[in-house]
Design an enzyme around this catalytic site. Structure first.
Site, PDB file in Angstrom:
ATOM      1  N   ASP A  83       1.086  -0.981   0.006  1.00  0.00           N
ATOM      2  CA  ASP A  83      -0.072   0.038  -0.125  1.00  0.00           C
ATOM      3  C   ASP A  83       0.747   1.224  -0.117  1.00  0.00           C
ATOM      4  OD1 ASP A  83      -3.121   0.902   0.733  1.00  0.00           O
ATOM      5  OD2 ASP A  83      -1.499   2.322   1.542  1.00  0.00           O
ATOM      6  N   GLU A 122      -4.358   2.364  -4.482  1.00  0.00           N
ATOM      7  CA  GLU A 122      -3.158   2.197  -4.392  1.00  0.00           C
ATOM      8  C   GLU A 122      -2.594   1.052  -3.726  1.00  0.00           C
ATOM      9  OE1 GLU A 122      -4.309   4.317  -0.762  1.00  0.00           O
ATOM     10  OE2 GLU A 122      -4.926   4.323  -2.952  1.00  0.00           O
TER      11      GLU A 122
END
Length: 447
Positions: free
Chosen positions: A314, A357
């Protein structure tokens, strides 16, 4: 002038036979070669529409009734028989009737006597009207030509495939499309089907043979998509469909059609890739990476010694990057990070963007230590290579959660949940670090 059946019979040792034939509707003739005299039966004259006394007995006059385009061939055939090159005289040609029209005839004869030096003296024969036969033959020829022209114009291959009882296979008929479909000729394919099999993709050949065998055994429709490898062309896709029929001698024939579906398959593959690819990064999307994880878990469950690690990534503070630099720059960051991941991956590993993301990676054959080392290499490379665009430099960091697949996992969600929990721990620990799932082997986490 005497030129009736009685005259023919009087000069013949088999007069009774000639007279019998003359009344059968077949025209009989008898020629005295040295004198140039030829006499015809009544049936011969009637065949051309002449009355009894309307035909001369001179050989010169007989040649005037032969169609000009056929005359040389008729005379050459007669000479060959006179010179004993052929045992019999037989030729198809056209004769002019009394009304000026032409009929097709088959003239057959033989020299029945020669002198001591072999010079021909007498020749007898019959003439048969074959106009209807020639017309039918011509019609069939034109129909065959039409069919051939039609099938040759079809974009693909129209064919008959035959497999004899002893297993020998060939293509007795193949349209001109065989050159484009299989890169060979109809002539070669008619000798042996091996010229076709040799261009079928090695990975598809076994299935091709099996499908034909199954179709022939059950006499059911054959249908298959397969690849061929053609010289100077490369790999192409073909689709075949045919119906089999068993013959009395035990052989099987298929009548069918094979088409080029390369463009269709390429589009199909592109659509499949598009459905499985994240449009922004070009990486496999969530659905695709999940499918790959299913395969890897099945491998681990089959083999107790098999290893596989799952990593969740992430990007840190990604919202702030978007807010500060704009969403276009945020997209650049996602693409940049994708390239960092790809640089570290082996061919056996898999990566995918699972949303926003977040990214997931499967390291096949890797244990926890291997996975931790991979995570550290990704962090190091990302630190060494920030996103640069002119004077702009965007430093990007990533938090990573690591787990391993276990045989007892009921589904892929088990290892994913562990990796996600480890990722949360990495975020809580201040980001830009890797954490290992609680049940994994203990390795000092980075920070």
């Amino acid at each position: 002038m005497v030129n009736d059946e009685a005259s023919i019979a009087s000069d013949s040792s088999d007069a009774a036979l000639i007279l019998a034939v003359s009344h059968s509707g077949i025209g009989v003739w008898d020629r005295d070669i040295p004198s140039g005299r030829i006499v015809y039966s009544r049936a011969w004259k009637a065949m051309l529409g002449y009355d009894e006394h309307e035909v001369s007995d001179r050989i010169e006059e007989s040649y005037t009734r032969v169609h000009p385009a056929d005359l040389l061939g008729v005379q050459a055939t007669i000479r060959a028989h006179f010179d004993q090159v052929s045992d019999n005289y037989a030729v198809e040609h056209r004769l002019r009737c009394k009304d000026g029209s032409y009929i097709w005839v088959l003239s057959r004869g033989r020299v029945v006597s020669r002198d001591a030096h072999g010079k021909p003296l007498r020749m007898s024969g019959v003439t048969t009207d074959i106009t209807d036969t020639v017309a039918l033959s011509d019609k069939l020829r034109r129909s065959a030509e039409l069919l051939t022209n039609l099938t040759d114009e079809v974009p693909g291959l129209v064919y008959q495939y035959r497999e004899d009882a002893d297993g020998v296979a060939s293509f007795p008929y193949a349209s001109a499309g065989i050159e484009a479909i299989f890169g060979t000729t109809a002539t070669l394919a008619a000798l042996n089907a091996s010229v076709v099999e040799c261009v079928i993709h090695p990975e598809d050949l076994h299935a091709y043979r099996d499908s034909l065998a199954a179709s022939g055994a059950a006499l059911e429709r054959w249908h298959m998509q397969f690849r061929v490898l053609l010289p100077d062309v490369g790999e192409r896709w073909r689709e075949g469909e045919a119906r089999p029929r068993r013959l009395g001698d035990g052989s099987t024939v298929w009548h069918g059609f094979i088409s080029d579906i390369t463009v269709h398959k390429q589009l199909e593959l592109k659509l499949h890739d598009a459905a499985a690819t994240d449009f922004l990064t070009g990486l496999p999307n969530r659905r695709q990476i999940m499918a790959r994880m299913e395969q890897e878990l099945a491998r681990v469950q089959r083999d107790g010694s098999a290893l596989a690690a799952v990593l969740m990534f992430d990007l840190d503070l990604f919202k702030e990057i978007n807010d500060r630099h704009g969403h276009a720059r945020g997209d650049d960051v996602l693409r940049h990070f994708s390239q960092v991941l790809l640089h570290e991956l082996r061919k056996v590993d898999s990566v995918g963007r699972i949303g926003g993301e977040e990214f997931a990676i499967i390291l096949s054959g890797a244990d926890m230590a291997d996975a931790f080392g991979f995570a550290e290499r990704v962090r190091a490379r990302l630190a060494d290579f920030p996103l640069r665009d002119g004077a702009l430099c965007i430093d990007v960091t990533v938090s990573i959660g690591i787990s391993v697949m276990a045989r007892e996992d009921a589904a892929i969600t088990a290892s994913l949940s562990r990796a996600d929990a480890a990722l949360y721990q990495a975020k809580q620990a201040g980001r830009n670090c890797a954490r290992i799932a609680a049940h994994g082997m203990h390795i000092k986490a980075s920070g």
